[in-house]
Design an enzyme around this catalytic site. Structure first.
Site, PDB file in Angstrom:
ATOM      1  N   ARG A  94       0.840  -1.216  -0.051  1.00 48.15           N
ATOM      2  CA  ARG A  94       0.019  -0.110  -0.093  1.00 48.15           C
ATOM      3  C   ARG A  94       0.807   1.281   0.031  1.00 48.15           C
ATOM      4  NH1 ARG A  94      -5.055  -2.639   0.973  1.00 48.15           N
ATOM      5  NH2 ARG A  94      -6.389  -1.197   1.796  1.00 48.15           N
ATOM      6  N   ARG A 166     -19.158  -4.132   5.319  1.00 46.32           N
ATOM      7  CA  ARG A 166     -18.024  -3.772   6.201  1.00 46.32           C
ATOM      8  C   ARG A 166     -18.267  -2.305   6.846  1.00 46.32           C
ATOM      9  NH1 ARG A 166     -12.761  -4.881   2.585  1.00 46.32           N
ATOM     10  NH2 ARG A 166     -12.056  -3.034   3.677  1.00 46.32           N
ATOM     11  N   ARG A 177     -10.190   6.600   2.877  1.00 46.59           N
ATOM     12  CA  ARG A 177      -9.665   5.374   2.262  1.00 46.59           C
ATOM     13  C   ARG A 177      -9.004   5.951   1.003  1.00 46.59           C
ATOM     14  NH1 ARG A 177     -13.591   0.950   2.625  1.00 46.59           N
ATOM     15  NH2 ARG A 177     -12.312  -0.469   1.664  1.00 46.59           N
TER      16      ARG A 177
HETATM   17  P1  AMP Z   1      -8.729  -3.773   2.360  1.00 38.77           P
HETATM   18  O1  AMP Z   1      -9.617  -5.143   2.776  1.00 38.77           O
HETATM   19  O2  AMP Z   1      -7.788  -4.159   1.536  1.00 38.77           O
HETATM   20  O3  AMP Z   1      -9.710  -2.849   1.990  1.00 38.77           O
HETATM   21  O4  AMP Z   1      -8.077  -3.169   3.553  1.00 38.77           O
HETATM   22  C1  AMP Z   1      -8.992  -2.785   4.746  1.00 38.77           C
HETATM   23  C2  AMP Z   1      -8.162  -1.925   5.430  1.00 38.77           C
HETATM   24  O5  AMP Z   1      -7.141  -2.700   6.218  1.00 38.77           O
HETATM   25  C3  AMP Z   1      -7.024  -0.796   5.183  1.00 38.77           C
HETATM   26  O6  AMP Z   1      -8.068   0.562   4.858  1.00 38.77           O
HETATM   27  C4  AMP Z   1      -6.109  -0.587   5.955  1.00 38.77           C
HETATM   28  O7  AMP Z   1      -6.615  -0.064   7.278  1.00 38.77           O
HETATM   29  C5  AMP Z   1      -5.786  -2.139   6.457  1.00 38.77           C
HETATM   30  N1  AMP Z   1      -4.855  -2.411   5.603  1.00 38.77           N
HETATM   31  C6  AMP Z   1      -5.016  -3.505   4.493  1.00 38.77           C
HETATM   32  N2  AMP Z   1      -3.769  -3.693   4.068  1.00 38.77           N
HETATM   33  C7  AMP Z   1      -2.985  -3.017   4.584  1.00 38.77           C
HETATM   34  C8  AMP Z   1      -1.560  -2.779   4.025  1.00 38.77           C
HETATM   35  N3  AMP Z   1      -0.936  -3.296   3.014  1.00 38.77           N
HETATM   36  N4  AMP Z   1      -0.826  -1.891   4.723  1.00 38.77           N
HETATM   37  C9  AMP Z   1      -1.628  -1.205   5.659  1.00 38.77           C
HETATM   38  N5  AMP Z   1      -2.910  -1.210   5.863  1.00 38.77           N
HETATM   39  C10 AMP Z   1      -3.538  -2.169   5.358  1.00 38.77           C
END
Ligand code: AMP
Length: 223
Positions: A94, A166, A177
């Site tokens: 990320r 979610r 985000r």
């Molecule tokens: P996602 O399911 O990929 O949309 O991720 C949901 C949340 O998890 C994000 O908004 C971050 O808070 C955290 N997250 C997921 N992947 C990462 C990553 N590679 N680095 C940091 N935070 C992450």
């Protein structure tokens, strides 16, 4: 005998671009595990572990979890046996530091990244996609209240699991985000393009069309 090629792939794109949907389809077709750091973190939170408690506030605000914690979660996962023929990362890296750490870790494991597929979608579409998104508690499949409705309200078509929203798919958190994506994650497009690893796909097309474009890219990487 043809040697089996390792496929270490990354799906890059803003939240709601369709990475998870496509990753699940690719996992099935190419038998490589989809690894979503977001799913790993949400599982950790559901387990009630102390690590989960540390992750919760970052995720609920829509900000990033600190790199050190994220990297240890990711590296533990990619060292598992089922990743030996490759993996598909969804939601990692990320930011540039995570990308650099991943590169070092793969070098240390005598392997390397095969390719990065970026799904491109405008912010205005993402807000609608995410606020009407519903996820299956059982298999993680995602639905949309207007464009991909389940056959029975509130139930997953594949496994019958309960659909939920979610907590970070609320409009205010979505905006944060997207801001975090543009500031920290979007620079990875240039990062991987300079390394000649990047393929871009229009994420606004139909799911099946996107899937077939991704398969063409993967088939070229394999040959
Ligand atoms: P996602 O399911 O990929 O949309 O991720 C949901 C949340 O998890 C994000 O908004 C971050 O808070 C955290 N997250 C997921 N992947 C990462 C990553 N590679 N680095 C940091 N935070 C992450």
């Amino acid at each position: 005998m043809t040697q089996k090629r390792i496929l270490n792939l990354i799906f890059l794109g803003p939240p709601g671009a369709g990475k998870g949907t496509q990753a699940r389809m690719i996992q099935e077709k190419y038998s490589i595990p989809q690894i979503s750091t977001g799913d790993l973190m949400r599982n950790e939170i559901s387990s009630g572990s102390s690590l989960g408690n540390r992750l919760k506030s970052f995720i609920e605000s829509g900000g990033l979890v600190p790199n050190e914690l994220t990297l240890s979660i990711l590296l533990n996962r990619i060292k598992k046996e089922d990743c030996k023929n490759g993996f598909l990362l969804d939601g990692f890296p990320r930011n540039v530091e995570q990308a650099e750490e991943l590169e070092k870790a793969l070098n240390g494991m005598n392997t390397e990244l095969s390719g990065v597929i970026a799904l491109e979608v405008d912010d205005s579409d993402l807000i609608s996609r995410l606020s009407d998104r519903r996820i299956c508690k059982g298999c993680g499949d995602s639905y949309h209240l207007q464009f991909k409705k389940p056959s029975v309200d509130g139930k997953c078509d594949h496994c019958g699991g309960e659909l939920y929203q979610r907590r970070d798919d609320s409009e205010e958190v979505i905006k944060n985000r997207l801001k975090v994506y543009h500031e920290q994650t979007a620079p990875l497009i240039d990062f991987y393009s300079e390394k000649k690893k990047l393929s871009k796909i229009n994420g606004k097309n139909k799911i099946d069309m996107i899937f077939s474009e991704i398969c063409d890219i993967i088939d070229k990487l394999k040959s």
